[in-house]
Design an enzyme around this catalytic site. Sequence first.
Site, PDB file in Angstrom:
ATOM      1  CG  ASP A  83      -5.664  39.604  40.492  1.00 21.88           C
ATOM      2  OD1 ASP A  83      -5.434  38.752  39.605  1.00 21.88           O
ATOM      3  OD2 ASP A  83      -5.553  39.374  41.710  1.00 21.88           O
ATOM      4  CB  ILE A  84      -5.988  38.417  34.609  1.00 23.09           C
ATOM      5  CG1 ILE A  84      -4.787  37.524  34.944  1.00 23.09           C
ATOM      6  CG2 ILE A  84      -5.570  39.664  33.829  1.00 23.09           C
ATOM      7  CD1 ILE A  84      -4.164  36.862  33.710  1.00 23.09           C
ATOM      8  CG  ASP A  87       9.996  28.213  24.820  1.00 26.71           C
ATOM      9  OD1 ASP A  87       9.421  28.994  25.611  1.00 26.71           O
ATOM     10  OD2 ASP A  87      11.220  28.006  24.864  1.00 26.71           O
ATOM     11  CE  LYS A 110       2.142  31.371  29.216  1.00 22.91           C
ATOM     12  NZ  LYS A 110       1.560  32.733  29.410  1.00 22.91           N
ATOM     13  CB  THR A 145       6.954  35.273  33.922  1.00 21.09           C
ATOM     14  OG1 THR A 145       7.169  36.394  34.785  1.00 21.09           O
ATOM     15  CG2 THR A 145       5.929  35.626  32.880  1.00 21.09           C
ATOM     16  CG  MET A 167      10.361  42.498  28.931  1.00 24.23           C
ATOM     17  SD  MET A 167      11.729  41.402  29.331  1.00 24.23           S
ATOM     18  CE  MET A 167      11.022  39.795  28.961  1.00 24.23           C
ATOM     19  CD1 TRP A 224      13.850  30.239  25.451  1.00 20.06           C
ATOM     20  CD2 TRP A 224      15.994  30.617  24.959  1.00 20.06           C
ATOM     21  NE1 TRP A 224      14.518  29.057  25.558  1.00 20.06           N
ATOM     22  CE2 TRP A 224      15.842  29.246  25.268  1.00 20.06           C
ATOM     23  CE3 TRP A 224      17.262  31.081  24.601  1.00 20.06           C
ATOM     24  CZ2 TRP A 224      16.912  28.346  25.231  1.00 20.06           C
ATOM     25  CZ3 TRP A 224      18.329  30.180  24.569  1.00 20.06           C
ATOM     26  CH2 TRP A 224      18.145  28.837  24.894  1.00 20.06           C
ATOM     27  CE1 TYR A 264       5.463  30.804  32.750  1.00 21.03           C
ATOM     28  CE2 TYR A 264       6.698  29.422  31.220  1.00 21.03           C
ATOM     29  CZ  TYR A 264       6.059  30.612  31.511  1.00 21.03           C
ATOM     30  OH  TYR A 264       6.011  31.612  30.558  1.00 21.03           O
ATOM     31  CB  ALA A 297       2.095  35.335  32.307  1.00 16.73           C
TER      32      ALA A 297
HETATM   33  N1  LIG Z   1       9.859  35.831  29.638  1.00 17.30           N
HETATM   34  C1  LIG Z   1       9.987  34.797  28.801  1.00 17.30           C
HETATM   35  O1  LIG Z   1      11.104  34.307  28.560  1.00 17.30           O
HETATM   36  C2  LIG Z   1       8.792  34.231  28.107  1.00 17.30           C
HETATM   37  C3  LIG Z   1       8.967  33.211  27.167  1.00 17.30           C
HETATM   38  C4  LIG Z   1       7.841  32.717  26.487  1.00 17.30           C
HETATM   39  C5  LIG Z   1       6.587  33.235  26.759  1.00 17.30           C
HETATM   40  N2  LIG Z   1       6.447  34.201  27.693  1.00 17.30           N
HETATM   41  C6  LIG Z   1       5.112  34.727  27.943  1.00 17.30           C
HETATM   42  O2  LIG Z   1       5.085  36.058  27.453  1.00 17.30           O
HETATM   43  C7  LIG Z   1       4.143  36.826  28.217  1.00 17.30           C
HETATM   44  C8  LIG Z   1       4.805  38.113  28.683  1.00 17.30           C
HETATM   45  O3  LIG Z   1       5.914  37.754  29.495  1.00 17.30           O
HETATM   46  P1  LIG Z   1       6.908  38.827  30.107  1.00 17.30           P
HETATM   47  O4  LIG Z   1       8.257  38.235  29.993  1.00 17.30           O
HETATM   48  O5  LIG Z   1       6.597  40.179  29.582  1.00 17.30           O
HETATM   49  O6  LIG Z   1       6.489  38.723  31.632  1.00 17.30           O
HETATM   50  P2  LIG Z   1       6.660  39.750  32.846  1.00 17.30           P
HETATM   51  O7  LIG Z   1       7.643  40.806  32.537  1.00 17.30           O
HETATM   52  O8  LIG Z   1       6.852  38.891  34.056  1.00 17.30           O
HETATM   53  O9  LIG Z   1       5.235  40.407  32.904  1.00 17.30           O
HETATM   54  C9  LIG Z   1       4.125  39.727  33.346  1.00 17.30           C
HETATM   55  C10 LIG Z   1       3.233  40.735  34.000  1.00 17.30           C
HETATM   56  O10 LIG Z   1       2.036  40.066  34.461  1.00 17.30           O
HETATM   57  C11 LIG Z   1       1.722  40.636  35.713  1.00 17.30           C
HETATM   58  N3  LIG Z   1       0.836  39.747  36.452  1.00 17.30           N
HETATM   59  C12 LIG Z   1       1.160  38.668  37.185  1.00 17.30           C
HETATM   60  N4  LIG Z   1       0.057  38.158  37.744  1.00 17.30           N
HETATM   61  C13 LIG Z   1      -0.979  38.939  37.363  1.00 17.30           C
HETATM   62  C14 LIG Z   1      -2.364  38.939  37.635  1.00 17.30           C
HETATM   63  N5  LIG Z   1      -2.928  38.013  38.434  1.00 17.30           N
HETATM   64  N6  LIG Z   1      -3.141  39.896  37.077  1.00 17.30           N
HETATM   65  C15 LIG Z   1      -2.573  40.843  36.264  1.00 17.30           C
HETATM   66  N7  LIG Z   1      -1.285  40.911  35.979  1.00 17.30           N
HETATM   67  C16 LIG Z   1      -0.492  39.949  36.528  1.00 17.30           C
HETATM   68  C17 LIG Z   1       3.060  40.838  36.378  1.00 17.30           C
HETATM   69  O11 LIG Z   1       2.950  41.727  37.455  1.00 17.30           O
HETATM   70  P3  LIG Z   1       4.028  41.643  38.654  1.00 17.30           P
HETATM   71  O12 LIG Z   1       5.361  41.956  38.045  1.00 17.30           O
HETATM   72  O13 LIG Z   1       3.537  42.656  39.605  1.00 17.30           O
HETATM   73  O14 LIG Z   1       3.963  40.230  39.167  1.00 17.30           O
HETATM   74  C18 LIG Z   1       3.863  41.417  35.221  1.00 17.30           C
HETATM   75  O15 LIG Z   1       3.648  42.806  35.126  1.00 17.30           O
HETATM   76  C19 LIG Z   1       3.659  35.903  29.319  1.00 17.30           C
HETATM   77  O16 LIG Z   1       2.460  35.291  28.926  1.00 17.30           O
HETATM   78  C20 LIG Z   1       4.746  34.840  29.413  1.00 17.30           C
HETATM   79  O17 LIG Z   1       4.246  33.612  29.924  1.00 17.30           O
HETATM   80  C21 LIG Z   1       7.517  34.723  28.367  1.00 17.30           C
END
Ligand SMILES: NC(=O)c1ccc[n+]([C@@H]2O[C@H](COP(=O)([O-])OP(=O)(O)OC[C@H]3O[C@@H](n4cnc5c(N)ncnc54)[C@H](OP(=O)(O)O)[C@@H]3O)[C@@H](O)[C@H]2O)c1
Length: 276
Positions: free
Chosen positions: A26-27, A92, A119, A52, A1, A141, A115, A50
């Site tokens: 793949d990280i 957060d 993080k 998530t 996202m 969020w 989780y 990540a």
């Molecule tokens: N969403 C929230 O509410 C939130 C809040 C605070 C912080 N964050 C942080 O913000 C960042 C972005 O979050 P987001 O909401 O954009 O998450 P997201 O939509 O779930 O995107 C995460 C991406 O990481 C990919 N991924 C998972 N494992 C991987 C791996 N081993 N190697 C490479 N890519 C991998 C996922 O692929 P797949 O879809 O194929 O698994 C997905 O494309 C993350 O660090 C998250 O922890 C998120």
Amino acid sequence: MLGQDLIAAASAAGHEVVGFSRGELDITDADAVTTAVRSARPDVVVNCAAWTDVDGAERDEAGAAAVNGAGAGNVARAAAARGAWTIHVSSDYVFDGAKRLPYLESDDVGPLSGYGRSKLAGERAVANAAPGWHTVVRSSWLFGTGGSCFPATILRLAGEREELKVVDDQVGCPTFTGHLAPALVEIGGREARPAGVVHLAGQGVCSWYEFAREIVVRAGLSCEVKPCTTADMPRPAPRPAYSVLRSERDDEVPVLPDWRAGLAEYMAAVPVAGAR
Ligand SMILES: NC(=O)c1ccc[n+]([C@@H]2O[C@H](COP(=O)([O-])OP(=O)(O)OC[C@H]3O[C@@H](n4cnc5c(N)ncnc54)[C@H](OP(=O)(O)O)[C@@H]3O)[C@@H](O)[C@H]2O)c1
């Protein structure tokens, strides 16, 4: 996202961008990350990848830690080896939520969930791998048009049901990825980038219930949104009751718009089924 919005924001700002999906990189594979960073030759690496799935991390904390902890370290190590600055996105959920005033960068961490622990491990792995050469951006969020998110879920459910119950005792800062992404690009483009931890979340504060009600009202849906408690809706992973993020840094950390402005942009971009 976030990654999709980041690529769009960096391109719009005139940067040359190389993005990798999970299928492409793949990280958790340190050698693959090194090879990818070497071939892209970036000035800045932004890690949006990540695990998530917060509840899933309770069942498989080792799996979450491999991506969010060790994987984050792999990215920062490869970037540092190439002389590139790392911007790492954290959460957060590294806080326990016991505070009732906004969490600042210097506050003690205390994750409640697998989780959150993964993080936090990532923040530490990045700091160890790229000392003085990274920004850890904690946000909260997240919602955006590039992935599944809370507003999308609420719009779907509110279109199907007459009544929705949403927790009113978890409070935080919804953050539109369309606002966070350009702020990350702005940080990455600076000559003097802020080193260490930075808090960057939407302005304003609400509970999930208030967030949901705002979504349903704006969509013109007739579904009634009712408040409930976390205890009424048990989930595998404990969440912080309060996780408002604010910055205490004086090195001009960007200030994001209010979450309602983000929601307005989000709603303008997504179709709403069942609106009156
Ligand atoms: N969403 C929230 O509410 C939130 C809040 C605070 C912080 N964050 C942080 O913000 C960042 C972005 O979050 P987001 O909401 O954009 O998450 P997201 O939509 O779930 O995107 C995460 C991406 O990481 C990919 N991924 C998972 N494992 C991987 C791996 N081993 N190697 C490479 N890519 C991998 C996922 O692929 P797949 O879809 O194929 O698994 C997905 O494309 C993350 O660090 C998250 O922890 C998120």
